[in-house]
Motif scaffolding. Structure first.
Motif, PDB file in Angstrom:
ATOM      1  N   LEU A  46      54.743   1.278 101.329  1.00 29.18           N
ATOM      2  CA  LEU A  46      54.210   0.402 100.832  1.00 29.18           C
ATOM      3  C   LEU A  46      52.515   0.004 101.387  1.00 29.18           C
ATOM      4  O   LEU A  46      52.442  -1.470 101.364  1.00 29.18           O
ATOM      5  CB  LEU A  46      54.645  -1.071 100.503  1.00 29.18           C
ATOM      6  N   PRO A  47      51.803   0.819 101.687  1.00 28.15           N
ATOM      7  CA  PRO A  47      50.604   0.656 102.254  1.00 28.15           C
ATOM      8  C   PRO A  47      49.553  -0.247 101.407  1.00 28.15           C
ATOM      9  O   PRO A  47      49.919  -0.308 100.128  1.00 28.15           O
ATOM     10  CB  PRO A  47      50.021   2.092 102.510  1.00 28.15           C
ATOM     11  N   ASP A  48      48.581  -0.945 101.934  1.00 33.69           N
ATOM     12  CA  ASP A  48      47.665  -1.709 101.086  1.00 33.69           C
ATOM     13  C   ASP A  48      46.607  -0.750 100.487  1.00 33.69           C
ATOM     14  O   ASP A  48      46.041  -1.029  99.544  1.00 33.69           O
ATOM     15  CB  ASP A  48      46.908  -2.405 102.066  1.00 33.69           C
ATOM     16  N   LEU A  49      46.410   0.532 101.035  1.00 31.42           N
ATOM     17  CA  LEU A  49      45.495   1.427 100.359  1.00 31.42           C
ATOM     18  C   LEU A  49      45.937   2.931 100.662  1.00 31.42           C
ATOM     19  O   LEU A  49      46.505   3.155 101.921  1.00 31.42           O
ATOM     20  CB  LEU A  49      44.181   1.403 101.118  1.00 31.42           C
ATOM     21  N   ILE A  50      45.642   3.996  99.607  1.00 29.07           N
ATOM     22  CA  ILE A  50      45.891   5.408  99.952  1.00 29.07           C
ATOM     23  C   ILE A  50      44.646   6.008  99.713  1.00 29.07           C
ATOM     24  O   ILE A  50      44.113   5.713  98.997  1.00 29.07           O
ATOM     25  CB  ILE A  50      47.115   5.837  99.016  1.00 29.07           C
ATOM     26  N   ILE A  51      44.547   7.006 100.897  1.00 33.95           N
ATOM     27  CA  ILE A  51      43.565   7.928 100.804  1.00 33.95           C
ATOM     28  C   ILE A  51      44.045   9.287 100.897  1.00 33.95           C
ATOM     29  O   ILE A  51      44.998   9.556 101.752  1.00 33.95           O
ATOM     30  CB  ILE A  51      42.587   7.698 102.271  1.00 33.95           C
ATOM     31  N   SER A  52      43.802  10.120  99.891  1.00 33.65           N
ATOM     32  CA  SER A  52      44.573  11.653  99.846  1.00 33.65           C
ATOM     33  C   SER A  52      43.333  12.606  99.282  1.00 33.65           C
ATOM     34  O   SER A  52      42.595  12.396  98.584  1.00 33.65           O
ATOM     35  CB  SER A  52      45.400  11.310  98.585  1.00 33.65           C
ATOM     36  N   ASP A  53      43.441  13.634  99.982  1.00 30.07           N
ATOM     37  CA  ASP A  53      42.829  14.729  99.753  1.00 30.07           C
ATOM     38  C   ASP A  53      43.445  15.391  98.231  1.00 30.07           C
ATOM     39  O   ASP A  53      44.323  14.915  97.808  1.00 30.07           O
ATOM     40  CB  ASP A  53      43.194  15.746 100.811  1.00 30.07           C
ATOM     41  N   ILE A  54      42.695  16.205  97.701  1.00 30.98           N
ATOM     42  CA  ILE A  54      43.161  16.557  96.475  1.00 30.98           C
ATOM     43  C   ILE A  54      43.813  18.216  96.469  1.00 30.98           C
ATOM     44  O   ILE A  54      45.196  18.310  96.244  1.00 30.98           O
ATOM     45  CB  ILE A  54      42.010  16.708  95.152  1.00 30.98           C
ATOM     46  N   MET A  55      43.383  18.864  97.399  1.00 35.69           N
ATOM     47  CA  MET A  55      43.790  20.489  97.170  1.00 35.69           C
ATOM     48  C   MET A  55      44.526  20.296  98.498  1.00 35.69           C
ATOM     49  O   MET A  55      44.112  20.453  99.866  1.00 35.69           O
ATOM     50  CB  MET A  55      42.571  21.323  97.368  1.00 35.69           C
ATOM     51  N   PRO A  57      48.838  21.973  99.566  1.00 36.15           N
ATOM     52  CA  PRO A  57      50.000  22.697  99.254  1.00 36.15           C
ATOM     53  C   PRO A  57      51.133  21.974  98.955  1.00 36.15           C
ATOM     54  O   PRO A  57      51.120  20.703  99.000  1.00 36.15           O
ATOM     55  CB  PRO A  57      50.324  23.544 100.389  1.00 36.15           C
ATOM     56  N   VAL A  58      52.149  22.251  98.036  1.00 41.92           N
ATOM     57  CA  VAL A  58      53.460  21.702  97.409  1.00 41.92           C
ATOM     58  C   VAL A  58      53.108  20.859  96.512  1.00 41.92           C
ATOM     59  O   VAL A  58      53.031  20.803  95.425  1.00 41.92           O
ATOM     60  CB  VAL A  58      54.057  21.058  98.628  1.00 41.92           C
ATOM     61  N   VAL A  59      52.518  19.384  96.775  1.00 44.41           N
ATOM     62  CA  VAL A  59      51.970  18.477  95.841  1.00 44.41           C
ATOM     63  C   VAL A  59      50.513  18.212  95.929  1.00 44.41           C
ATOM     64  O   VAL A  59      50.206  17.624  97.257  1.00 44.41           O
ATOM     65  CB  VAL A  59      52.849  17.310  95.772  1.00 44.41           C
ATOM     66  N   ASP A  60      49.673  18.413  95.124  1.00 45.63           N
ATOM     67  CA  ASP A  60      48.116  18.020  95.444  1.00 45.63           C
ATOM     68  C   ASP A  60      48.093  16.729  95.258  1.00 45.63           C
ATOM     69  O   ASP A  60      48.986  15.832  94.798  1.00 45.63           O
ATOM     70  CB  ASP A  60      47.336  18.735  94.463  1.00 45.63           C
ATOM     71  N   GLY A  61      46.577  16.096  95.379  1.00 48.78           N
ATOM     72  CA  GLY A  61      46.531  14.695  95.259  1.00 48.78           C
ATOM     73  C   GLY A  61      46.601  14.120  94.153  1.00 48.78           C
ATOM     74  O   GLY A  61      46.804  13.088  93.885  1.00 48.78           O
ATOM     75  N   TYR A  62      46.532  15.087  93.026  1.00 50.55           N
ATOM     76  CA  TYR A  62      46.746  14.525  91.601  1.00 50.55           C
ATOM     77  C   TYR A  62      48.113  14.012  91.498  1.00 50.55           C
ATOM     78  O   TYR A  62      48.603  13.438  90.781  1.00 50.55           O
ATOM     79  CB  TYR A  62      46.155  15.611  90.546  1.00 50.55           C
ATOM     80  N   ILE A  80      42.205   6.163  97.054  1.00 51.66           N
ATOM     81  CA  ILE A  80      40.641   6.859  97.014  1.00 51.66           C
ATOM     82  C   ILE A  80      40.869   8.380  97.340  1.00 51.66           C
ATOM     83  O   ILE A  80      41.812   8.675  98.213  1.00 51.66           O
ATOM     84  CB  ILE A  80      39.929   6.448  98.490  1.00 51.66           C
ATOM     85  N   PHE A  81      40.244   9.092  96.598  1.00 56.37           N
ATOM     86  CA  PHE A  81      40.407  10.698  96.742  1.00 56.37           C
ATOM     87  C   PHE A  81      39.458  11.147  97.705  1.00 56.37           C
ATOM     88  O   PHE A  81      38.348  10.560  97.611  1.00 56.37           O
ATOM     89  CB  PHE A  81      40.192  11.485  95.332  1.00 56.37           C
ATOM     90  N   LEU A  82      39.796  12.011  98.496  1.00 55.95           N
ATOM     91  CA  LEU A  82      38.797  12.391  99.592  1.00 55.95           C
ATOM     92  C   LEU A  82      38.896  13.833  99.606  1.00 55.95           C
ATOM     93  O   LEU A  82      39.899  14.417  99.851  1.00 55.95           O
ATOM     94  CB  LEU A  82      39.297  12.093 101.057  1.00 55.95           C
ATOM     95  N   SER A  83      37.735  14.626  98.883  1.00 54.28           N
ATOM     96  CA  SER A  83      37.932  15.840  98.531  1.00 54.28           C
ATOM     97  C   SER A  83      36.790  16.753  98.610  1.00 54.28           C
ATOM     98  O   SER A  83      35.616  16.336  98.315  1.00 54.28           O
ATOM     99  CB  SER A  83      38.565  16.210  96.996  1.00 54.28           C
ATOM    100  N   ALA A  84      36.950  18.038  98.721  1.00 46.25           N
ATOM    101  CA  ALA A  84      35.987  19.288  98.701  1.00 46.25           C
ATOM    102  C   ALA A  84      35.374  19.562  97.384  1.00 46.25           C
ATOM    103  O   ALA A  84      34.308  19.943  97.161  1.00 46.25           O
ATOM    104  CB  ALA A  84      36.216  20.385  99.624  1.00 46.25           C
ATOM    105  N   LYS A  85      36.350  18.903  96.296  1.00 44.84           N
ATOM    106  CA  LYS A  85      36.008  18.925  95.021  1.00 44.84           C
ATOM    107  C   LYS A  85      34.857  18.110  94.705  1.00 44.84           C
ATOM    108  O   LYS A  85      35.165  17.238  94.527  1.00 44.84           O
ATOM    109  CB  LYS A  85      37.217  18.958  94.243  1.00 44.84           C
ATOM    110  N   SER A  86      33.749  18.625  94.725  1.00 46.04           N
ATOM    111  CA  SER A  86      32.358  17.561  94.634  1.00 46.04           C
ATOM    112  C   SER A  86      31.630  17.902  93.287  1.00 46.04           C
ATOM    113  O   SER A  86      30.726  17.240  93.058  1.00 46.04           O
ATOM    114  CB  SER A  86      31.595  18.029  95.717  1.00 46.04           C
ATOM    115  N   SER A  87      32.126  18.450  92.268  1.00 46.72           N
ATOM    116  CA  SER A  87      31.316  18.601  91.009  1.00 46.72           C
ATOM    117  C   SER A  87      31.304  17.338  90.379  1.00 46.72           C
ATOM    118  O   SER A  87      32.482  16.448  90.327  1.00 46.72           O
ATOM    119  CB  SER A  87      31.669  19.802  90.216  1.00 46.72           C
TER     120      SER A  87
END
Length: 116
Positions: A46-55, A57-62, A80-87
């Protein structure tokens, strides 16, 4: 009491750099190398904040965001999402799913710390 941040990132070097910067800034940092592991850590710790990549393997950030939103114990944790998907569409998609912020790679560590 130190705030705890969970960093979910499949690239070890990026994960290490984020964890180091957050640790030096006074945060307790938990790490996960993929989405499945990240969900498990989030539900157990139960962290206070989650920072996750999107892309990842196995389960993506979504999938991570969806899983933590489904649990009554984690559905209020800021995400917070942190991703190379930048459009513009990618960012809108992430925010539309319920993320609190979206930072694109490459990122500046000061930008990330400001978001945290």
């Amino acid at each position: 009491m130190k705030k705890t941040v969970l960093v979910i990132e499949d690239e070890p070097d990026i994960r290490y750099d984020i964890a180091k910067a957050l640790g030096l800034s006074g945060y307790n940092v938990l790490q996960a190398g993929n989405g499945t592991e990240g969900i498990k850590v989030a539900l157990e710790e139960l962290p206070d904040l989650i920072i996750s990549d999107i892309m990842m393997p196995v389960v993506d950030g979504y999938g991570v965001l969806e899983a933590v939103q489904k649990s009554n114990n984690t559905n209020t944790i800021p995400f917070i999402f942190l991703s190379a998907k930048s459009s513009r569409g990618d960012i809108r998609d992430g925010m539309g799913l319920g993320a609190d912020d979206y930072i694109t790679k490459p990122f500046d560590i000061d930008e990330l710390l400001a978001a945290v």
